[in-house]
Scaffold this motif. Structure first.
Motif, PDB file in Angstrom:
ATOM      1  N   ALA A  21       0.834  -1.210   0.000  1.00  0.00           N
ATOM      2  CA  ALA A  21       0.000   0.000   0.000  1.00  0.00           C
ATOM      3  C   ALA A  21       0.866   1.257   0.000  1.00  0.00           C
ATOM      4  CB  ALA A  21      -0.918  -0.008   1.222  1.00  0.00           C
ATOM      5  N   GLU A  24       2.418   1.646  -3.437  1.00  0.00           N
ATOM      6  CA  GLU A  24       1.402   2.155  -4.365  1.00  0.00           C
ATOM      7  C   GLU A  24       1.216   3.663  -4.197  1.00  0.00           C
ATOM      8  OE1 GLU A  24      -2.980   0.782  -6.004  1.00  0.00           O
ATOM      9  OE2 GLU A  24      -2.274   0.038  -4.072  1.00  0.00           O
ATOM     10  N   LYS A  25       1.261   4.124  -2.943  1.00  0.00           N
ATOM     11  CA  LYS A  25       1.122   5.557  -2.666  1.00  0.00           C
ATOM     12  C   LYS A  25       2.280   6.332  -3.286  1.00  0.00           C
ATOM     13  CE  LYS A  25       2.011   7.130   1.489  1.00  0.00           C
ATOM     14  NZ  LYS A  25       1.875   7.442   2.938  1.00  0.00           N
TER      15      LYS A  25
END
Length: 278
Positions: A21, A24-25
């Motif tokens: 996550a 992805e950020k």
């Protein structure tokens, strides 16, 4: 060095890896920046287009762990909250435990986000100021403050502030108000013995898991924590649940560890009264 070489060395050194996550950020931020560069005519193409983090090989439910009641009891028993100038950390954690709010939702609260609706004190999660952010449209909601926090004196604490509830936290353009607290918590949770599977978000998992184990309807839980309704019918046609109903559910699922703190305070108060003959 090439990227693969760097990864091989980091693996040999057993350095910690960021979560998918987080990757992805970072990628999304790079994509936006390089799209801007393309738009300005500074480069011909965006090298980050099509890049995605490695697919997760775990079920979503196992990605982040939920704190247990034993964990909550242990965290609240620590001496890291005793000094007056760091009392705000205590309240941020208590709100997360008892109301399931996200870290940034708590950190960015203003005094006027605490309102009374139908005679019940609530916290409104909203994006009415430039320095306030919500994750998505479903995050905007009104959550009743449970009796446990009221008895612990949350309103007195809030009323002692002039504007923001947690003015100790500095604003950062990329991360909002949660950055400094997040760093403090990440450091201390390791000191308390929690591995990478546990984060501040684990309080939210703890809260949702309590409601799940109490067999609370998913549409109600979604409304409390700010998730989209799974059911198309409830999401499109159903009206919001009453504040009184939500408060009753939250009160009935209060942390046992916090109840123990309240009981201890009550006993100490009675002892003081007896001692002075009051």
């Amino acid at each position: 060095m090439r990227g693969k070489e760097l990864i091989d060395i980091s693996n040999k050194l057993q350095l910690p890896k960021i979560q998918p996550a987080t990757a992805e950020k970072y990628l999304n931020r790079l994509k936006v920046f390089y799209d801007w560069l393309v738009g300005q005519g500074l480069i011909k193409s965006n090298p980050f287009n099509g890049l995605k983090p490695k697919k997760r090989n775990k079920k979503t439910i196992n990605e982040r762990k939920a704190y247990t009641e034993q964990h909550i009891n242990m965290i609240l028993s620590k001496n890291d909250f005793n000094e007056k100038n760091i009392e705000y950390r205590w309240w941020i954690i208590l709100i997360a435990i008892e109301m399931g709010l996200r870290q940034n939702e708590i950190s960015q609260l203003y005094k006027d986000d605490v309102v009374k609706e139908d005679g019940i004190w609530c916290i409104k999660i909203q994006e009415k100021r430039e320095d306030q952010r919500i994750k998505n449209i479903f995050s905007e909601r009104t959550v009743p403050i449970p009796n446990s926090l009221l008895k612990l004196g949350i309103l007195k604490y809030i009323n002692s502030k002039s504007s923001r509830i947690f003015p100790e936290l500095k604003y950062y353009e990329d991360d909002g108000y949660a950055k400094l607290f997040s760093k403090w918590f990440s450091y201390n949770k390791k000191k308390w013995g929690f591995n990478e599977g546990y984060t501040f978000h684990s309080f939210r998992h703890y809260f949702v898991n309590k409601l799940k184990q109490s067999q609370i309807e998913e549409s109600i839980v979604s409304e409390i924590v700010g998730h989209e309704h799974v059911s198309h019918t409830y999401g499109r046609y159903g009206k919001e649940y009453s504040i009184k109903k939500l408060k009753k559910i939250i009160d009935n699922n209060s942390s046992i560890s916090i109840k123990k703190i309240l009981t201890k305070r009550k006993i100490n108060k009675l002892r003081t009264m007896i001692r002075f003959g009051l």
